[in-house]
Write an enzyme that holds these catalytic residues in place. Structure first.
Site, PDB file in Angstrom:
ATOM      1  N   ASP A 194       0.880  -1.130  -0.037  1.00 59.21           N
ATOM      2  CA  ASP A 194      -0.170   0.074  -0.128  1.00 59.21           C
ATOM      3  C   ASP A 194       0.706   1.335  -0.016  1.00 59.21           C
ATOM      4  OD1 ASP A 194      -2.771   1.142   0.442  1.00 59.21           O
ATOM      5  OD2 ASP A 194      -1.680   2.197   2.165  1.00 59.21           O
ATOM      6  N   GLU A 296      -2.503  -1.854  -5.961  1.00 61.43           N
ATOM      7  CA  GLU A 296      -3.413  -1.213  -6.152  1.00 61.43           C
ATOM      8  C   GLU A 296      -3.590  -0.322  -7.351  1.00 61.43           C
ATOM      9  OE1 GLU A 296      -7.413   0.864  -4.034  1.00 61.43           O
ATOM     10  OE2 GLU A 296      -5.513   0.776  -3.023  1.00 61.43           O
ATOM     11  N   ASP A 378      -2.812   2.262   6.866  1.00 60.21           N
ATOM     12  CA  ASP A 378      -2.030   1.578   5.814  1.00 60.21           C
ATOM     13  C   ASP A 378      -1.730   0.327   5.947  1.00 60.21           C
ATOM     14  OD1 ASP A 378      -1.872   4.201   4.829  1.00 60.21           O
ATOM     15  OD2 ASP A 378      -0.153   4.944   5.935  1.00 60.21           O
TER      16      ASP A 378
END
Length: 426
Positions: A194, A296, A378
């Site tokens: 992330d 992502e 996170d």
């Protein structure tokens, strides 16, 4: 496997070579703007925008009357500039970018020229078309060994100027050894990544990577040098064209202005080099460490439009990090899975799967309304990305090794049946 790889060297040109390099960069920029003017005129008349081939034909007729300097540069410089313009127009038509803009001498990305043809490499020199041999500041033994053994072939050379330094980037087709298959033995071999602003990357195993943020560190000095540049003298000179008689305005900069501009450009170059070095090291370390990486699919361009966070987002380099991960995972045999943009990595509980409302940036702890889990936001997002990767590998939507999940640049899709089992070594 054969891949495209660039080898970048800093040049050490003498006075003649420096002038020749500047002429080629200027010719490429002039040809690009010349072709863009023709495209705008055709668009205003309602006609079809000319292709690179059409522009090159018109250029060959126009240059003999209006550009006597064309004999001093290689034909590849304007030819490749027209191809870049055609690619920019195609990106605009397909909705990937805005309409092309005119190139400027002050912009770093506009001080480049691509050359093709006869390009040779010696231990301390690079021979370019029409420019000749140019000495490099570092040895080229690694590339030379690949060329002599037949494992590499030079496709093109891109010369660029950054402040007061010259570089050449040789795009080659390289034969790299096929990466050995890496078996996924358990959930610990799947890592969710992330990216954020508090920490550059938080991994699902709890590791945190801090970004150097070179632009933020140099911001105070950057502002001071920008103010110094704005105070330097410049004046506008009106000249008359000897052929047409038309008046043209030209801006003349003082010597102190050029010195201040060079100091500012050097500072920008230093910040860019620090960021690029950090991203390369992190991407290589991650691609070599774990068999499966999950990230992502962020809309970096849209996020960068946020006025308050635009500079911070561009300083960390999320987009460049994603591109580096794609090809480095293919080189080292890792699998890169891309979670879709609508995947709720931040607002989903990594323990029970409860999905809550969107979290503001000021809230750094995730609170689950179902099971009561409290965890760093996170880390929670990284754990959700890891869970997505485990589900993708075990289910019918597994991804095959390489860049982009399932080889789909859109960031989603369905892989062939059994691709997830193959990635797990079954």
């Amino acid at each position: 496997m054969r891949v495209r790889q660039a080898f970048r060297f800093e040049l050490d040109p003498n006075r003649e070579a420096r002038i020749a390099l500047a002429k080629h960069v200027g010719a490429a920029r002039f040809a690009y703007n010349w072709g863009l003017t023709r495209c705008l005129e055709a668009q205003a008349r309602g006609e079809q925008i000319p292709s690179a081939v059409d522009l090159h034909k018109d250029w060959n007729e126009w240059k003999r009357k209006h550009a006597p300097w064309w004999v001093e540069v290689s034909k590849c410089a304007p030819q490749e500039a027209f191809r870049d313009l055609e690619r920019a127009v195609r990106n605009w038509r397909e909705g990937r970018a805005g309409f092309p803009r005119f190139k400027r001498k002050k912009a770093l990305a506009d001080n480049k020229a691509r050359l093709t043809g006869s390009i040779r490499v010696t231990p301390r020199h690079v021979q370019l078309p029409r420019i000749g041999k140019v000495r490099t500041k570092e040895r080229t033994d690694q590339l030379l060994e690949l060329l002599q053994s037949g494992k590499a072939r030079i496709l093109s050379a891109t010369i660029s100027r950054e402040a007061d330094r010259w570089f050449v980037s040789l795009t080659c087709e390289v034969e790299r050894p096929d990466p050995e298959p890496r078996e996924v033995r358990g959930p610990e071999d799947v890592v969710g990544i992330d990216v954020g602003l508090e920490a550059f990357a938080v991994l699902s195993d709890g590791a945190r990577m801090e970004a150097p943020k070179p632009l933020e560190r140099a911001l105070r000095l950057l502002k001071r040098r920008s103010r110094q540049l704005s105070r330097k003298q410049k004046r506008t000179v009106v000249e008359q064209d000897p052929e047409t008689g038309e008046e043209r305005r030209r801006t003349v900069f003082s010597r102190n202005y050029e010195k201040a501009a060079l100091r500012l450009a050097r500072l920008h170059r230093r910040a860019r080099n620090i960021r690029r070095d950090f991203l390369h090291k992190v991407a290589t370390e991650l691609a070599k460490a774990k068999p499966v990486l999950v990230v992502e699919d962020l809309n970096v361009r849209g996020l960068a439009r946020n006025g308050s966070l635009s500079r911070t987002i561009q300083d960390v380099g999320w987009g460049a990090f994603r591109r580096m991960l794609e090809y480095k995972c293919a080189w080292y045999g890792a699998v890169l899975l891309i979670a879709p943009r609508d995947f709720p990595s931040t607002k989903r509980c990594s323990r029970c799967g409860w999905v809550g409302p969107a979290l503001p940036l000021s809230q750094r702890v995730f609170h689950c309304g179902a099971c009561g889990l409290e965890v760093d936001r996170d880390l929670n997002a990284a754990l959700n990305l890891r869970n997505y990767g485990l589900a993708a590998l075990k289910g019918p939507t597994g991804s095959s090794p390489g860049s982009d999940a399932c080889g789909d640049p859109s960031g989603g899709g369905t892989a062939p049946p059994g691709a997830g089992l193959r990635a797990m070594g079954r």
